[in-house]
Design a protein around this motif. Structure first.
Motif, short mmCIF file in Angstrom:
data_model
loop_
_atom_site.label_atom_id
_atom_site.label_comp_id
_atom_site.label_asym_id
_atom_site.label_seq_id
_atom_site.Cartn_x
_atom_site.Cartn_y
_atom_site.Cartn_z
N LEU A 119 0.33 14.81 0.62
CA LEU A 119 1.17 13.73 0.11
C LEU A 119 2.48 13.64 0.90
CD1 LEU A 119 0.96 11.57 -1.98
CD2 LEU A 119 1.89 13.15 -3.67
N LYS A 120 3.01 14.76 1.32
CA LYS A 120 4.21 14.79 2.15
C LYS A 120 3.96 14.05 3.46
CE LYS A 120 7.13 18.10 4.62
NZ LYS A 120 6.70 17.85 5.99
N LYS A 121 2.82 14.30 4.07
CA LYS A 121 2.47 13.61 5.32
C LYS A 121 2.29 12.11 5.09
CE LYS A 121 0.59 17.72 7.40
NZ LYS A 121 -0.57 18.50 7.69
N MET A 122 1.74 11.77 3.94
CA MET A 122 1.56 10.35 3.61
C MET A 122 2.92 9.66 3.45
SD MET A 122 -1.66 10.74 1.01
CE MET A 122 -1.83 9.03 0.58
N MET A 123 3.89 10.37 2.90
CA MET A 123 5.23 9.81 2.74
C MET A 123 5.90 9.59 4.10
SD MET A 123 5.89 9.15 -0.42
CE MET A 123 4.19 8.60 -0.52
N GLU A 124 5.61 10.46 5.06
CA GLU A 124 6.13 10.26 6.42
C GLU A 124 5.57 8.98 7.01
OE1 GLU A 124 4.95 13.85 8.39
OE2 GLU A 124 6.47 15.06 7.38
N ILE A 125 4.30 8.73 6.78
CA ILE A 125 3.65 7.50 7.27
C ILE A 125 4.24 6.28 6.57
CG2 ILE A 125 1.46 6.23 7.36
CD1 ILE A 125 0.11 9.05 7.67
N LYS B 98 0.83 -1.21 0.00
CA LYS B 98 0.00 0.00 0.00
C LYS B 98 0.86 1.26 0.00
CE LYS B 98 -4.18 -1.82 2.07
NZ LYS B 98 -5.17 -1.68 3.13
N ASP B 99 2.00 1.21 0.65
CA ASP B 99 2.90 2.37 0.66
C ASP B 99 3.39 2.68 -0.74
OD1 ASP B 99 2.64 2.60 3.41
OD2 ASP B 99 4.40 1.38 3.81
N PHE B 100 3.69 1.65 -1.51
CA PHE B 100 4.19 1.87 -2.86
C PHE B 100 3.10 2.37 -3.81
CE2 PHE B 100 7.47 -0.74 -1.04
CZ PHE B 100 8.62 -0.14 -1.53
N THR B 101 1.86 1.98 -3.56
CA THR B 101 0.78 2.47 -4.41
C THR B 101 0.50 3.95 -4.17
OG1 THR B 101 -0.94 1.75 -2.86
CG2 THR B 101 -0.29 0.19 -4.60
N VAL B 102 0.87 4.45 -3.01
CA VAL B 102 0.69 5.88 -2.71
C VAL B 102 1.55 6.73 -3.65
CG1 VAL B 102 1.00 7.66 -0.95
CG2 VAL B 102 0.06 5.46 -0.32
N ALA C 38 11.68 8.86 2.00
CA ALA C 38 12.21 10.16 2.42
C ALA C 38 12.49 11.04 1.21
CB ALA C 38 13.48 9.98 3.25
N TYR C 39 12.98 10.44 0.14
CA TYR C 39 13.20 11.18 -1.11
C TYR C 39 11.88 11.77 -1.61
CZ TYR C 39 13.84 12.00 -6.08
OH TYR C 39 13.83 12.56 -7.32
N TYR C 40 10.84 10.95 -1.65
CA TYR C 40 9.55 11.42 -2.13
C TYR C 40 8.89 12.40 -1.17
CZ TYR C 40 9.64 8.59 -6.27
OH TYR C 40 9.97 8.09 -7.49
N GLU C 41 9.20 12.28 0.10
CA GLU C 41 8.72 13.28 1.07
C GLU C 41 9.31 14.65 0.73
OE1 GLU C 41 9.17 14.46 5.77
OE2 GLU C 41 9.96 12.56 5.08
#
Length: 103
Positions: free
Chosen positions: A62-68, A6-10, A81-84
């Motif tokens: 989306l930044k917050k989602m990358m933190e999760i 699920k993280d990768f689908t984000v 972290a790169y995508y964040e």
């Protein structure tokens, strides 16, 4: 490989900005052209304005989602972290040209 699918689908959300949650079948890439465009030239500002999407809020979320995602998939913390960081930059840069022209 130890990550959460699920993280990768984000990651798809980076380029679904103007699609209102639909699948990106046409391989649009607004994250790329909004990152690299010259804000003074405003080549893609029209798309930002006409879409009516709050790009800053979209990429902030989306930044917050990358933190999760970093917490959920510690094996891939560097990737997320790169995508964040990308989302953090796009929070301000995606509509920078629009705001510059207002003044």
């Amino acid at each position: 490989m130890g990550g959460n699918l699920k993280d990768f689908t984000v990651l798809d959300a980076f380029d679904s900005l103007f699609l209102n949650g639909k699948a990106n079948q046409e391989a649009q890439n607004p994250s790329k052209y909004l990152l690299y465009q010259d804000p003074m030239a405003g080549t893609f500002d029209r798309e930002v304005v006409e879409s009516g999407v709050g790009t800053g809020a979209y990429y902030e979320k989306l930044k917050k989602m990358m933190e999760i995602c970093q917490e959920n998939s510690p094996e891939y913390v560097t990737l997320f972290a790169y995508y964040e960081k990308l989302a953090a930059v796009l929070t301000y840069k995606a509509d920078l040209g629009v705001h510059i022209k207002i003044f």
